[in-house]
Design a protein around this motif. Structure first.
Motif, PDB file in Angstrom:
ATOM      1  N   VAL A 252      65.861  46.761  13.154  1.00  0.00           N
ATOM      2  CA  VAL A 252      66.733  46.726  14.258  1.00  0.00           C
ATOM      3  C   VAL A 252      65.604  46.841  15.617  1.00  0.00           C
ATOM      4  O   VAL A 252      65.957  46.534  16.751  1.00  0.00           O
ATOM      5  N   GLY A 253      64.518  47.652  15.263  1.00  0.00           N
ATOM      6  CA  GLY A 253      63.516  47.760  16.291  1.00  0.00           C
ATOM      7  C   GLY A 253      62.887  46.882  16.918  1.00  0.00           C
ATOM      8  O   GLY A 253      62.011  46.866  17.754  1.00  0.00           O
ATOM      9  N   LYS A 254      62.876  45.629  16.153  1.00  0.00           N
ATOM     10  CA  LYS A 254      62.069  44.417  16.363  1.00  0.00           C
ATOM     11  C   LYS A 254      62.902  43.452  17.021  1.00  0.00           C
ATOM     12  O   LYS A 254      62.266  42.191  17.463  1.00  0.00           O
ATOM     13  N   VAL A 255      64.228  43.660  17.452  1.00  0.00           N
ATOM     14  CA  VAL A 255      65.026  42.644  18.033  1.00  0.00           C
ATOM     15  C   VAL A 255      64.767  42.817  19.539  1.00  0.00           C
ATOM     16  O   VAL A 255      64.900  44.024  20.187  1.00  0.00           O
ATOM     17  N   PRO A 256      64.160  41.918  20.237  1.00  0.00           N
ATOM     18  CA  PRO A 256      64.121  42.189  21.738  1.00  0.00           C
ATOM     19  C   PRO A 256      65.163  42.328  22.382  1.00  0.00           C
ATOM     20  O   PRO A 256      66.396  41.724  22.235  1.00  0.00           O
ATOM     21  N   GLY A 257      64.890  43.287  23.235  1.00  0.00           N
ATOM     22  CA  GLY A 257      66.184  43.614  24.038  1.00  0.00           C
ATOM     23  C   GLY A 257      66.886  45.026  23.563  1.00  0.00           C
ATOM     24  O   GLY A 257      67.510  45.869  24.126  1.00  0.00           O
ATOM     25  N   GLN A 264      65.990  53.810  17.579  1.00  0.00           N
ATOM     26  CA  GLN A 264      66.049  55.250  16.857  1.00  0.00           C
ATOM     27  C   GLN A 264      67.532  55.719  16.962  1.00  0.00           C
ATOM     28  O   GLN A 264      67.803  56.364  15.710  1.00  0.00           O
ATOM     29  N   ARG A 265      68.301  55.603  17.656  1.00  0.00           N
ATOM     30  CA  ARG A 265      69.681  56.260  17.667  1.00  0.00           C
ATOM     31  C   ARG A 265      70.349  55.233  16.699  1.00  0.00           C
ATOM     32  O   ARG A 265      71.264  56.040  15.977  1.00  0.00           O
ATOM     33  N   ILE A 266      70.338  54.157  16.568  1.00  0.00           N
ATOM     34  CA  ILE A 266      70.891  53.228  15.551  1.00  0.00           C
ATOM     35  C   ILE A 266      70.346  53.861  14.092  1.00  0.00           C
ATOM     36  O   ILE A 266      71.422  53.977  13.145  1.00  0.00           O
ATOM     37  N   ARG A 267      69.221  53.722  14.136  1.00  0.00           N
ATOM     38  CA  ARG A 267      68.680  54.010  12.791  1.00  0.00           C
ATOM     39  C   ARG A 267      69.223  55.501  12.283  1.00  0.00           C
ATOM     40  O   ARG A 267      69.946  55.882  11.124  1.00  0.00           O
ATOM     41  N   ASN A 268      69.271  56.700  13.382  1.00  0.00           N
ATOM     42  CA  ASN A 268      69.875  57.925  13.031  1.00  0.00           C
ATOM     43  C   ASN A 268      71.218  57.763  12.517  1.00  0.00           C
ATOM     44  O   ASN A 268      71.581  58.552  11.498  1.00  0.00           O
ATOM     45  N   VAL A 270      73.041  55.062  11.029  1.00  0.00           N
ATOM     46  CA  VAL A 270      72.985  54.494   9.535  1.00  0.00           C
ATOM     47  C   VAL A 270      72.351  55.334   8.730  1.00  0.00           C
ATOM     48  O   VAL A 270      73.124  55.443   7.431  1.00  0.00           O
ATOM     49  N   LEU A 271      71.286  56.129   8.845  1.00  0.00           N
ATOM     50  CA  LEU A 271      70.727  56.973   7.826  1.00  0.00           C
ATOM     51  C   LEU A 271      71.559  58.410   7.835  1.00  0.00           C
ATOM     52  O   LEU A 271      71.542  59.035   7.023  1.00  0.00           O
ATOM     53  N   SER A 272      72.503  58.687   8.766  1.00  0.00           N
ATOM     54  CA  SER A 272      72.948  59.964   8.838  1.00  0.00           C
ATOM     55  C   SER A 272      72.064  61.090   8.864  1.00  0.00           C
ATOM     56  O   SER A 272      72.382  62.339   8.786  1.00  0.00           O
ATOM     57  N   ARG A 273      70.864  60.838   9.475  1.00  0.00           N
ATOM     58  CA  ARG A 273      69.946  61.813   9.782  1.00  0.00           C
ATOM     59  C   ARG A 273      68.784  61.017  10.311  1.00  0.00           C
ATOM     60  O   ARG A 273      68.754  59.925  10.706  1.00  0.00           O
ATOM     61  N   PRO A 274      67.767  61.916  11.092  1.00  0.00           N
ATOM     62  CA  PRO A 274      66.767  61.333  11.985  1.00  0.00           C
ATOM     63  C   PRO A 274      65.743  60.594  10.912  1.00  0.00           C
ATOM     64  O   PRO A 274      65.285  60.974   9.754  1.00  0.00           O
ATOM     65  N   ALA A 275      65.244  59.551  11.317  1.00  0.00           N
ATOM     66  CA  ALA A 275      64.423  58.726  10.745  1.00  0.00           C
ATOM     67  C   ALA A 275      63.226  59.284  10.549  1.00  0.00           C
ATOM     68  O   ALA A 275      62.537  59.926  11.272  1.00  0.00           O
ATOM     69  N   ASP A 276      62.285  58.978   9.540  1.00  0.00           N
ATOM     70  CA  ASP A 276      60.961  59.747   9.335  1.00  0.00           C
ATOM     71  C   ASP A 276      59.827  58.573   9.795  1.00  0.00           C
ATOM     72  O   ASP A 276      60.197  57.560  10.025  1.00  0.00           O
ATOM     73  N   PHE A 277      58.675  59.259  10.462  1.00  0.00           N
ATOM     74  CA  PHE A 277      57.820  58.392  11.007  1.00  0.00           C
ATOM     75  C   PHE A 277      56.457  58.695  10.390  1.00  0.00           C
ATOM     76  O   PHE A 277      56.208  59.809   9.871  1.00  0.00           O
ATOM     77  N   GLU A 278      55.826  57.634  10.558  1.00  0.00           N
ATOM     78  CA  GLU A 278      54.460  57.691  10.123  1.00  0.00           C
ATOM     79  C   GLU A 278      53.693  58.878  10.935  1.00  0.00           C
ATOM     80  O   GLU A 278      54.010  59.146  12.014  1.00  0.00           O
ATOM     81  N   THR A 279      52.608  59.612  10.562  1.00  0.00           N
ATOM     82  CA  THR A 279      52.045  60.421  11.196  1.00  0.00           C
ATOM     83  C   THR A 279      51.095  59.828  12.293  1.00  0.00           C
ATOM     84  O   THR A 279      50.408  58.626  12.103  1.00  0.00           O
ATOM     85  N   GLY A 280      50.861  60.285  13.210  1.00  0.00           N
ATOM     86  CA  GLY A 280      50.104  59.687  14.374  1.00  0.00           C
ATOM     87  C   GLY A 280      50.491  60.328  15.911  1.00  0.00           C
ATOM     88  O   GLY A 280      51.707  60.629  16.080  1.00  0.00           O
ATOM     89  N   LEU A 281      49.348  60.616  16.461  1.00  0.00           N
ATOM     90  CA  LEU A 281      49.746  61.624  17.722  1.00  0.00           C
ATOM     91  C   LEU A 281      50.037  60.603  18.881  1.00  0.00           C
ATOM     92  O   LEU A 281      50.582  61.061  19.789  1.00  0.00           O
ATOM     93  N   ILE A 282      49.659  59.414  18.897  1.00  0.00           N
ATOM     94  CA  ILE A 282      49.973  58.499  19.888  1.00  0.00           C
ATOM     95  C   ILE A 282      51.464  57.591  19.707  1.00  0.00           C
ATOM     96  O   ILE A 282      52.455  57.790  19.924  1.00  0.00           O
ATOM     97  N   LYS A 287      58.694  55.111   9.005  1.00  0.00           N
ATOM     98  CA  LYS A 287      58.637  55.043   7.414  1.00  0.00           C
ATOM     99  C   LYS A 287      59.823  54.289   7.065  1.00  0.00           C
ATOM    100  O   LYS A 287      59.871  53.584   5.897  1.00  0.00           O
ATOM    101  N   GLU A 288      60.946  54.255   7.479  1.00  0.00           N
ATOM    102  CA  GLU A 288      62.177  53.933   6.681  1.00  0.00           C
ATOM    103  C   GLU A 288      62.717  52.743   8.048  1.00  0.00           C
ATOM    104  O   GLU A 288      63.293  53.046   8.990  1.00  0.00           O
ATOM    105  N   SER A 289      62.483  51.463   7.412  1.00  0.00           N
ATOM    106  CA  SER A 289      63.079  50.375   8.130  1.00  0.00           C
ATOM    107  C   SER A 289      64.477  50.440   7.811  1.00  0.00           C
ATOM    108  O   SER A 289      65.139  50.321   6.712  1.00  0.00           O
ATOM    109  N   VAL A 290      65.438  50.146   9.034  1.00  0.00           N
ATOM    110  CA  VAL A 290      66.727  49.734   9.084  1.00  0.00           C
ATOM    111  C   VAL A 290      66.779  48.480   9.680  1.00  0.00           C
ATOM    112  O   VAL A 290      66.528  48.303  10.801  1.00  0.00           O
ATOM    113  N   THR A 291      67.195  47.577   8.766  1.00  0.00           N
ATOM    114  CA  THR A 291      67.306  46.317   9.129  1.00  0.00           C
ATOM    115  C   THR A 291      68.676  45.948   9.895  1.00  0.00           C
ATOM    116  O   THR A 291      69.574  46.724  10.021  1.00  0.00           O
ATOM    117  N   VAL A 292      68.539  44.638  10.531  1.00  0.00           N
ATOM    118  CA  VAL A 292      69.784  44.229  11.265  1.00  0.00           C
ATOM    119  C   VAL A 292      70.905  44.012  10.269  1.00  0.00           C
ATOM    120  O   VAL A 292      72.332  44.338  10.826  1.00  0.00           O
TER     121      VAL A 292
END
Length: 603
Positions: A252-257, A264-268, A270-282, A287-292
């Protein structure tokens, strides 16, 4: 398809999306061909093939690829010039002029008119030997092609079941076929004449053409095949249109617009919780792809639910319906012509740790320098006015400067830190000295930082410590165009206006000069009441009456004395007076410059 129906899709257009392959590297490689054989750090092809990725730290990149060549890409002038040159090259092939840039390396083209014109020229009895005419009035300019086949790669397979919109689908298929051959012709011309390769997507709107072009990178093109819509019977039998099948597989995050925060709100939800992210400071991906498809088939999902998820203070009105349409491949926005003046100019950078004021001052100077250089590049044009000393003029003045930061949240109880998403901003009027073309560049930067940006920063972060920034952005917006020769500017160039007015009215100009009156006639003796000779200075009284009100004459005031000789005898009263060398008039010194200008008008 479950959920509410999306808005009806417009399939009567032909839009292609150009993505220049490895644009930033190609700019350097065109300047220095020897770089093509090395893993160039700005390059997203050879460097990525060997394990590097975007925004990777330099130390980490050198560990993975020790022989990597680092090319400094902070100077954007070369990229901007190359992007404009490629844009102008592609725009020359259009009839409507609808060519829209997205960043430096992406371009949309609406080629509906030229494709439909060539459809009308097709010979249905000899489609294999068709000719694509590039100019309306010249049937010899163009190229030969086989209208029975699509050029390049395709996505999708035709559905053989009965389709009530079969005629429309056939028309769309013909349009896409001709569009694919035109896209191929443009790609080859771009590479042959400019030295840049590109990846192209062909479809009926901007979102689909951009997404489908990502399938066969680099140096290829992909056409999204019909059907774009199917009947209700086919839907109930489990069949899907090629658009649905294609777009469903995207995160869903790859859809232009649909931006990062929205996805991130849509992922949260659909998953009923905050989505997990890869480690990285920038920057780090989820880590959890939510598709269209996950979103589309979620219970109760539709425009209304998305409005609740994405709406709120500051959200765009109808954002739920817009997001729902985008996830169903519906995008009716038109391809726009590139504007001469951008709506805003901004510069930003990301940081692993930025938590002291000296560091902030250093970064503000760097960002302000880049911003002012961008303003000079994008908002200055050559001034052909022969009286111009600088040789350049502003085509627009941004009225507002904005400073944005993204603070990192404090550590959680378990020692981890939540990923920051929200920016905080402060805006204010852009000071006028920024537009000076005479003042030293470094002096302008320092004044902008000290007098404007630092006070704004302190309002954003009242405490002198305790904050840690991951991003700083400086931008200018609220553009007001200045006057232009074609009259399209939003402002007025007063100097040019008066100069042009003087030039136009020169033919009818009337010279305004003081001309002494004719001498007074001497009275005849029989008409005179006196036998004495007439005083020749008597005519001066008439001249004085004519000159009354002129700045040449000093008019008596309530404190002046009219007796002859008083001005000469009173040295104190004469102090501060000056005499005009042209006409002899005496006046206060402060009035002399205006009086001299009066004489200059006579010349």
């Amino acid at each position: 398809m479950l959920g509410a129906k999306p808005q009806k899709r417009r399939d009567d257009r032909l839009i292609i999306h150009f993505d220049y392959d490895c644009f930033y590297a190609s700019v350097f490689e065109n300047e220095n061909p020897s770089l093509k054989s090395v893993p160039l750090a700005v390059q997203q092809y050879e460097a990525r093939r060997r394990g590097l990725h975007k925004l990777q730290l330099i130390n980490e990149a050198k560990k993975i690829v020790p022989d990597v060549v680092i090319v400094l890409g902070e100077e954007l002038g070369r990229f901007r010039d190359a992007s404009k040159a490629l844009y102008n090259f592609l725009a020359a092939f259009t009839w409507s002029g609808k060519v829209e840039r997205l960043g430096f390396d992406e371009v949309w083209m609406d080629l509906t008119d030229i494709v439909d014109f060539n459809i009308s020229l097709l010979n249905p009895h000899d489609l294999e030997h068709s000719f694509f005419q590039l100019q309306r009035d010249d049937p010899t300019t163009g190229f030969s092609f086989n209208a029975t086949k699509i050029a390049g790669q395709v996505f999708g397979t035709p559905i053989t079941s009965a389709n009530p919109n079969q005629d429309a689908e056939n028309n769309l298929m013909t349009r896409l076929t001709l569009g694919s051959h035109l896209a191929q012709h443009l790609r080859w011309a771009l590479e042959e004449q400019k030295g840049y390769t590109s990846t192209v997507g062909i479809s009926s709107n901007k979102i689909l053409s951009k997404l489908v072009g990502n399938l066969n990178k680099p140096k290829d093109q992909t056409t999204l095949l019909p059907p774009y819509a199917i009947s209700e019977r086919d839907v109930q039998s489990g069949m899907e249109s090629n658009v649905t099948t294609f777009i469903d597989s995207h995160d869903v995050g790859k859809v232009p617009g649909i931006g990062f925060k929205m996805s991130q709100r849509i992922r949260n939800h659909v998953l009923s919780r905050p989505a997990d992210f890869e480690t990285g400071l920038i920057y780090g991906g989820t880590k959890e792809s939510v598709t269209v498809r996950d979103v589309r088939l979620f219970a109760g999902m539709g425009p209304e639910l998305l409005e609740k998820i994405l709406g709120g203070p500051g959200a765009e009105r109808g954002i739920g319906g817009k997001a729902w349409n985008l996830m169903n491949g519906v995008d009716d926005t038109d391809v726009q012509q590139a504007k001469k003046v951008p709506t805003q100019i901004s510069i930003e950078d990301s940081y692993i740790r930025l938590d002291t004021m000296p560091q902030v001052l250093k970064e503000l100077r760097i960002l302000a320098t880049s911003l002012l250089k961008r303003m000079h590049t994008d908002l200055l044009e050559h001034d052909d006015d022969p009286d111009s000393v600088i040789g350049k003029r502003w085509i627009a003045h941004p009225k507002t400067v904005r400073l944005s930061t993204r603070p990192r949240p404090p550590l959680n109880a378990d020692g981890t830190r939540s990923r920051p998403f929200n920016r905080i901003s402060r805006s204010g009027p852009l000071p006028g000295f920024v537009f000076s073309l005479r003042e030293e560049f470094e002096s302008i930067i320092e004044k902008l930082v000290q007098e404007t940006l630092v006070p704004m920063f302190r309002k954003l972060h009242p405490s002198p410590r305790g904050w840690n920034l991951s991003l700083v952005n400086i931008g200018v917006t609220n553009m007001v165009e200045t006057a232009s020769e074609d009259g399209k500017g939003g402002g007025r160039d007063i100097g040019r206006m008066f100069k042009r007015q003087e030039e136009v009215l020169k033919e009818w100009k009337v010279e305004d000069k003081d001309i002494p009156p004719d001498p007074l006639p001497v009275a005849e003796e029989n008409e005179s009441h006196s036998t004495e000779q007439t005083d020749p200075s008597a005519g001066n009284e008439v001249l004085d009456s004519i000159m009354n009100g002129s700045e040449d004459a000093i008019q008596p005031t309530q404190t002046s004395v009219e007796e002859q000789g008083i001005w000469e005898d009173d040295e104190d009263a004469d102090e501060g007076q000056e005499k005009c060398s042209e006409c002899g008039a005496v006046m206060p010194a402060f009035a002399m410059p205006a009086h001299e200008r009066f004489h200059s008008f006579e010349e």
